[in-house]
Motif scaffolding. Sequence first.
Motif, PDB file in Angstrom:
ATOM      1  N   CYS A 134       0.869  -1.179   0.000  1.00 39.86           N
ATOM      2  CA  CYS A 134       0.000   0.000   0.000  1.00 39.86           C
ATOM      3  C   CYS A 134       0.905   1.228   0.000  1.00 39.86           C
ATOM      4  N   PHE A 135       0.300   2.383  -0.221  1.00 39.34           N
ATOM      5  CA  PHE A 135       1.045   3.615  -0.459  1.00 39.34           C
ATOM      6  C   PHE A 135       0.443   4.708   0.396  1.00 39.34           C
ATOM      7  N   GLY A 136       1.154   5.118   1.426  1.00 42.22           N
ATOM      8  CA  GLY A 136       0.585   6.061   2.387  1.00 42.22           C
ATOM      9  C   GLY A 136       1.110   7.467   2.216  1.00 42.22           C
ATOM     10  N   LEU A 137       0.324   8.295   1.552  1.00 46.48           N
ATOM     11  CA  LEU A 137       0.697   9.706   1.387  1.00 46.48           C
ATOM     12  C   LEU A 137      -0.328  10.610   2.084  1.00 46.48           C
ATOM     13  N   THR A 138      -1.631  10.415   1.777  1.00 42.98           N
ATOM     14  CA  THR A 138      -2.681  11.293   2.288  1.00 42.98           C
ATOM     15  C   THR A 138      -2.796  11.210   3.808  1.00 42.98           C
ATOM     16  N   GLU A 139      -3.087  12.343   4.419  1.00 47.10           N
ATOM     17  CA  GLU A 139      -3.322  12.403   5.874  1.00 47.10           C
ATOM     18  C   GLU A 139      -4.692  13.024   6.129  1.00 47.10           C
ATOM     19  N   PHE A 142      -4.338  16.612   5.249  1.00 42.26           N
ATOM     20  CA  PHE A 142      -3.586  16.974   4.047  1.00 42.26           C
ATOM     21  C   PHE A 142      -3.793  15.943   2.931  1.00 42.26           C
ATOM     22  N   GLY A 143      -4.683  16.292   1.991  1.00 43.82           N
ATOM     23  CA  GLY A 143      -4.911  15.420   0.834  1.00 43.82           C
ATOM     24  C   GLY A 143      -4.347  16.069  -0.416  1.00 43.82           C
ATOM     25  N   SER A 144      -5.021  17.135  -0.866  1.00 46.25           N
ATOM     26  CA  SER A 144      -4.561  17.818  -2.085  1.00 46.25           C
ATOM     27  C   SER A 144      -3.199  18.477  -1.897  1.00 46.25           C
ATOM     28  N   ASN A 145      -2.866  18.796  -0.668  1.00 49.57           N
ATOM     29  CA  ASN A 145      -1.601  19.492  -0.401  1.00 49.57           C
ATOM     30  C   ASN A 145      -0.696  18.636   0.486  1.00 49.57           C
ATOM     31  N   MET A 167      -4.416   8.531   5.950  1.00 47.59           N
ATOM     32  CA  MET A 167      -5.869   8.337   5.823  1.00 47.59           C
ATOM     33  C   MET A 167      -6.218   7.943   4.399  1.00 47.59           C
ATOM     34  N   TRP A 168      -7.280   7.166   4.246  1.00 46.05           N
ATOM     35  CA  TRP A 168      -7.785   6.788   2.919  1.00 46.05           C
ATOM     36  C   TRP A 168      -6.767   5.970   2.141  1.00 46.05           C
ATOM     37  N   ILE A 169      -6.133   5.021   2.789  1.00 40.54           N
ATOM     38  CA  ILE A 169      -5.061   4.288   2.110  1.00 40.54           C
ATOM     39  C   ILE A 169      -5.590   2.940   1.601  1.00 40.54           C
ATOM     40  N   THR A 170      -5.632   2.819   0.281  1.00 39.69           N
ATOM     41  CA  THR A 170      -6.119   1.591  -0.348  1.00 39.69           C
ATOM     42  C   THR A 170      -5.237   0.415   0.051  1.00 39.69           C
ATOM     43  N   ASN A 171      -5.879  -0.655   0.450  1.00 38.94           N
ATOM     44  CA  ASN A 171      -5.216  -1.923   0.815  1.00 38.94           C
ATOM     45  C   ASN A 171      -4.428  -1.887   2.124  1.00 38.94           C
ATOM     46  N   LEU A 371     -12.698  10.363  -9.188  1.00 39.06           N
ATOM     47  CA  LEU A 371     -12.657  11.813  -9.411  1.00 39.06           C
ATOM     48  C   LEU A 371     -11.808  12.510  -8.343  1.00 39.06           C
ATOM     49  N   THR A 372     -11.812  11.933  -7.150  1.00 43.18           N
ATOM     50  CA  THR A 372     -11.149  12.570  -6.002  1.00 43.18           C
ATOM     51  C   THR A 372      -9.702  12.122  -5.817  1.00 43.18           C
ATOM     52  N   TYR A 373      -9.458  10.815  -5.977  1.00 45.06           N
ATOM     53  CA  TYR A 373      -8.075  10.396  -5.666  1.00 45.06           C
ATOM     54  C   TYR A 373      -7.144  10.618  -6.851  1.00 45.06           C
ATOM     55  N   GLU A 374      -5.866  10.511  -6.564  1.00 40.73           N
ATOM     56  CA  GLU A 374      -4.822  10.780  -7.576  1.00 40.73           C
ATOM     57  C   GLU A 374      -4.938  12.200  -8.125  1.00 40.73           C
ATOM     58  N   GLY A 375      -5.316  13.125  -7.260  1.00 45.63           N
ATOM     59  CA  GLY A 375      -5.490  14.520  -7.666  1.00 45.63           C
ATOM     60  C   GLY A 375      -6.923  14.762  -8.094  1.00 45.63           C
ATOM     61  N   THR A 376      -7.600  15.669  -7.388  1.00 45.02           N
ATOM     62  CA  THR A 376      -8.985  15.992  -7.769  1.00 45.02           C
ATOM     63  C   THR A 376      -8.966  16.736  -9.115  1.00 45.02           C
ATOM     64  N   SER A 377     -10.138  16.869  -9.708  1.00 50.92           N
ATOM     65  CA  SER A 377     -10.231  17.608 -10.981  1.00 50.92           C
ATOM     66  C   SER A 377      -9.659  19.012 -10.819  1.00 50.92           C
ATOM     67  N   GLU A 378      -9.961  19.628  -9.659  1.00 53.52           N
ATOM     68  CA  GLU A 378      -9.486  21.006  -9.442  1.00 53.52           C
ATOM     69  C   GLU A 378      -7.953  21.055  -9.455  1.00 53.52           C
ATOM     70  N   MET A 379      -7.315  20.053  -8.839  1.00 51.12           N
ATOM     71  CA  MET A 379      -5.842  20.039  -8.819  1.00 51.12           C
ATOM     72  C   MET A 379      -5.298  19.919 -10.239  1.00 51.12           C
ATOM     73  N   HIS A 380      -5.961  19.104 -11.066  1.00 56.08           N
ATOM     74  CA  HIS A 380      -5.472  18.955 -12.447  1.00 56.08           C
ATOM     75  C   HIS A 380      -5.729  20.216 -13.262  1.00 56.08           C
ATOM     76  N   ALA A 393      -1.756  29.160  -9.151  1.00 53.34           N
ATOM     77  CA  ALA A 393      -2.984  29.563  -8.436  1.00 53.34           C
ATOM     78  C   ALA A 393      -3.354  28.557  -7.349  1.00 53.34           C
ATOM     79  N   PHE A 394      -2.374  27.723  -6.927  1.00 53.52           N
ATOM     80  CA  PHE A 394      -2.678  26.736  -5.888  1.00 53.52           C
ATOM     81  C   PHE A 394      -2.942  27.401  -4.545  1.00 53.52           C
ATOM     82  N   ARG A 395      -2.316  28.563  -4.324  1.00 48.11           N
ATOM     83  CA  ARG A 395      -2.503  29.266  -3.045  1.00 48.11           C
ATOM     84  C   ARG A 395      -3.149  30.621  -3.252  1.00 48.11           C
TER      85      ARG A 395
HETATM   86  P1  FAD Z   1      -9.103  18.042   0.120  1.00 46.55           P
HETATM   87  O1  FAD Z   1      -7.665  18.214  -0.234  1.00 46.55           O
HETATM   88  O2  FAD Z   1      -9.555  18.471   1.463  1.00 46.55           O
HETATM   89  O3  FAD Z   1      -9.990  18.766  -0.987  1.00 46.55           O
HETATM   90  C1  FAD Z   1     -11.378  19.053  -0.805  1.00 46.55           C
HETATM   91  C2  FAD Z   1     -11.859  19.863  -2.005  1.00 46.55           C
HETATM   92  O4  FAD Z   1     -11.128  21.089  -2.059  1.00 46.55           O
HETATM   93  C3  FAD Z   1     -11.618  19.166  -3.342  1.00 46.55           C
HETATM   94  O5  FAD Z   1     -12.669  19.421  -4.228  1.00 46.55           O
HETATM   95  C4  FAD Z   1     -10.369  19.852  -3.857  1.00 46.55           C
HETATM   96  O6  FAD Z   1     -10.249  19.825  -5.270  1.00 46.55           O
HETATM   97  C5  FAD Z   1     -10.587  21.263  -3.348  1.00 46.55           C
HETATM   98  N1  FAD Z   1      -9.353  22.034  -3.263  1.00 46.55           N
HETATM   99  C6  FAD Z   1      -8.225  21.724  -2.577  1.00 46.55           C
HETATM  100  N2  FAD Z   1      -7.288  22.677  -2.776  1.00 46.55           N
HETATM  101  C7  FAD Z   1      -7.838  23.601  -3.609  1.00 46.55           C
HETATM  102  C8  FAD Z   1      -7.378  24.805  -4.219  1.00 46.55           C
HETATM  103  N3  FAD Z   1      -6.122  25.242  -4.037  1.00 46.55           N
HETATM  104  N4  FAD Z   1      -8.220  25.488  -5.026  1.00 46.55           N
HETATM  105  C9  FAD Z   1      -9.470  25.043  -5.257  1.00 46.55           C
HETATM  106  N5  FAD Z   1      -9.967  23.898  -4.736  1.00 46.55           N
HETATM  107  C10 FAD Z   1      -9.147  23.193  -3.930  1.00 46.55           C
HETATM  108  N6  FAD Z   1      -4.341   8.446  -0.694  1.00 46.55           N
HETATM  109  C11 FAD Z   1      -3.151   7.792  -0.570  1.00 46.55           C
HETATM  110  O7  FAD Z   1      -2.135   8.385  -0.188  1.00 46.55           O
HETATM  111  N7  FAD Z   1      -3.067   6.447  -0.860  1.00 46.55           N
HETATM  112  C12 FAD Z   1      -4.142   5.716  -1.286  1.00 46.55           C
HETATM  113  O8  FAD Z   1      -4.010   4.507  -1.531  1.00 46.55           O
HETATM  114  C13 FAD Z   1      -5.412   6.388  -1.407  1.00 46.55           C
HETATM  115  N8  FAD Z   1      -6.525   5.666  -1.740  1.00 46.55           N
HETATM  116  C14 FAD Z   1      -7.763   6.302  -1.724  1.00 46.55           C
HETATM  117  C15 FAD Z   1      -8.918   5.546  -1.913  1.00 46.55           C
HETATM  118  C16 FAD Z   1     -10.167   6.153  -1.864  1.00 46.55           C
HETATM  119  C17 FAD Z   1     -11.411   5.347  -2.010  1.00 46.55           C
HETATM  120  C18 FAD Z   1     -10.261   7.574  -1.670  1.00 46.55           C
HETATM  121  C19 FAD Z   1     -11.595   8.256  -1.647  1.00 46.55           C
HETATM  122  C20 FAD Z   1      -9.122   8.327  -1.469  1.00 46.55           C
HETATM  123  C21 FAD Z   1      -7.861   7.700  -1.482  1.00 46.55           C
HETATM  124  N9  FAD Z   1      -6.681   8.432  -1.217  1.00 46.55           N
HETATM  125  C22 FAD Z   1      -5.472   7.780  -1.099  1.00 46.55           C
HETATM  126  C23 FAD Z   1      -6.773   9.841  -0.822  1.00 46.55           C
HETATM  127  C24 FAD Z   1      -6.938  10.809  -1.983  1.00 46.55           C
HETATM  128  O9  FAD Z   1      -5.771  10.893  -2.734  1.00 46.55           O
HETATM  129  C25 FAD Z   1      -7.359  12.165  -1.396  1.00 46.55           C
HETATM  130  O10 FAD Z   1      -8.687  12.009  -0.911  1.00 46.55           O
HETATM  131  C26 FAD Z   1      -7.286  13.299  -2.406  1.00 46.55           C
HETATM  132  O11 FAD Z   1      -5.954  13.661  -2.650  1.00 46.55           O
HETATM  133  C27 FAD Z   1      -8.053  14.548  -1.964  1.00 46.55           C
HETATM  134  O12 FAD Z   1      -7.691  14.908  -0.689  1.00 46.55           O
HETATM  135  P2  FAD Z   1      -8.820  15.239   0.426  1.00 46.55           P
HETATM  136  O13 FAD Z   1      -9.814  14.130   0.399  1.00 46.55           O
HETATM  137  O14 FAD Z   1      -8.103  15.521   1.681  1.00 46.55           O
HETATM  138  O15 FAD Z   1      -9.553  16.524  -0.132  1.00 46.55           O
END
Ligand code: FAD
Length: 395
Positions: A134-139, A142-145, A167-171, A371-380, A393-395
């Motif tokens: 498994c791959f633990g990055l998200t907390e 701290f997800g998008s950042n 948090m949210w770590i697959t497997n 849509l949410t993992y591996e970078g949300t649409s907004e991040m892309h 424009a990330f900050r």
């Molecule tokens: P947040 O970062 O809190 O974002 C919430 C919303 O705010 C989103 O719409 C986002 O686009 C928006 N947002 C954030 N910043 C900005 C900005 N600057 N401007 C405008 N909008 C913004 N992670 C791992 O490390 N390993 C895994 O194996 C893994 N598996 C997953 C499996 C599942 C089923 C799910 C749901 C998630 C998994 N993830 C995993 C985590 C996933 O990568 C994160 O959920 C994702 O990066 C988004 O982070 P967040 O949920 O904290 O949302």
Amino acid sequence: MGATMSTEQLFGVDRLLNDDERAIAATVADFGTKRLRPQVAQWFEDGALPVRELALELGDLGLFGMHLDGYGCAGTSATAYGLACLEAEAVDSGLRSFISVQGSLSMFAIHRFGSDEQKEQWLPAMAKGEALGCFGLTEPDFGSNPAGMRTYARRDGDDWILSGTKMWITNAPVADVAVVWAQTGENGLGRGVRGFVVPTDTPGFSAPEIKHKMSLRASVTGEIVLADVRVPASAQLPEADGLRGPLSCLNEARFGIVFGAVGAARDCLETAIEYSGIREVFDKPLAGYQLTQAKIADMAVELGKAYLLAIQLGRIKDSGRIAPEQVSVGKLNNVREAIAIARQCRTILGANGITLEYPVIRHANNLESVLTYEGTSEMHQLMIAKALTGQDAFR
Ligand code: FAD
């Protein structure tokens, strides 16, 4: 009159693939039809996956770390790997996630950044599906950042001591090994991120399962709690320096999603086309009404475009280095279109569209996670626009 063309035929997709790629796609599609499709709705409903059994079968098929070289990996092209992801996700996004997390995230991290010892210890067993990663990055905060991560690794003699929560770590709850990213404070904030290969039976490591998901139910998700987990110096990934390490792994997994989303959308569209040909409303098949035809034609056009984009990105990756922004284009477009197609197909199935008897609502719900993992649409969007405008424009 019966249908005369599939979406692939409409776009001549087949002609863009070579024999090896077609054969790999057909093998995975066949495994999907015979082994996975008959059970996947039940796995989804139960929120449980027979991970160990499946891992060995997927390993046998050569799907783990498929486009990596050596250590028992198949060493295929990136495009062939993408097509395998497409066929797996045509069954369920959770199954493609299983393959992505094992191969593109965990194995790739060890293959790209690991020591010879780490590679020898883990990669052959992971390729066979005997060991799960498994791959633990998200907390939690701290997800998008990920640069803000609070998981910390501090030195104690030659050892490292890891503390924090992922948090949210697959497997995570079923893994044998976790690739964990932590702040070390070295070289200043952000640059001090390092990767660690942590056997999950190390004292202080636990991975409680996250329940009650309404999406990606045929996939195991958990937290990783690191309570002063002591690992030797040799557990550190020697070649990973800063956030670029985990971000390059994400780029690999996103590439699989570019293809995978096409599979989920294709399965929805095929289901909707078949259903609309059988379902009679107002005395004739639903497919015979212009409103339905407009939906089907528009969805087929978007699906075909997504297919072509995936193959184009595959060709770029196979010919050398692909830019992260290029992968972002594919992830943004293909997942966004796939979820729109899934929701539109759901309307065609009417009330039947909300049951697990058909795959459509399952795909639609799964795609919410994709849509949410591996970078949300907004991040892309931010990544693509930053490359085009030079403005961050990330900050
Ligand atoms: P947040 O970062 O809190 O974002 C919430 C919303 O705010 C989103 O719409 C986002 O686009 C928006 N947002 C954030 N910043 C900005 C900005 N600057 N401007 C405008 N909008 C913004 N992670 C791992 O490390 N390993 C895994 O194996 C893994 N598996 C997953 C499996 C599942 C089923 C799910 C749901 C998630 C998994 N993830 C995993 C985590 C996933 O990568 C994160 O959920 C994702 O990066 C988004 O982070 P967040 O949920 O904290 O949302």
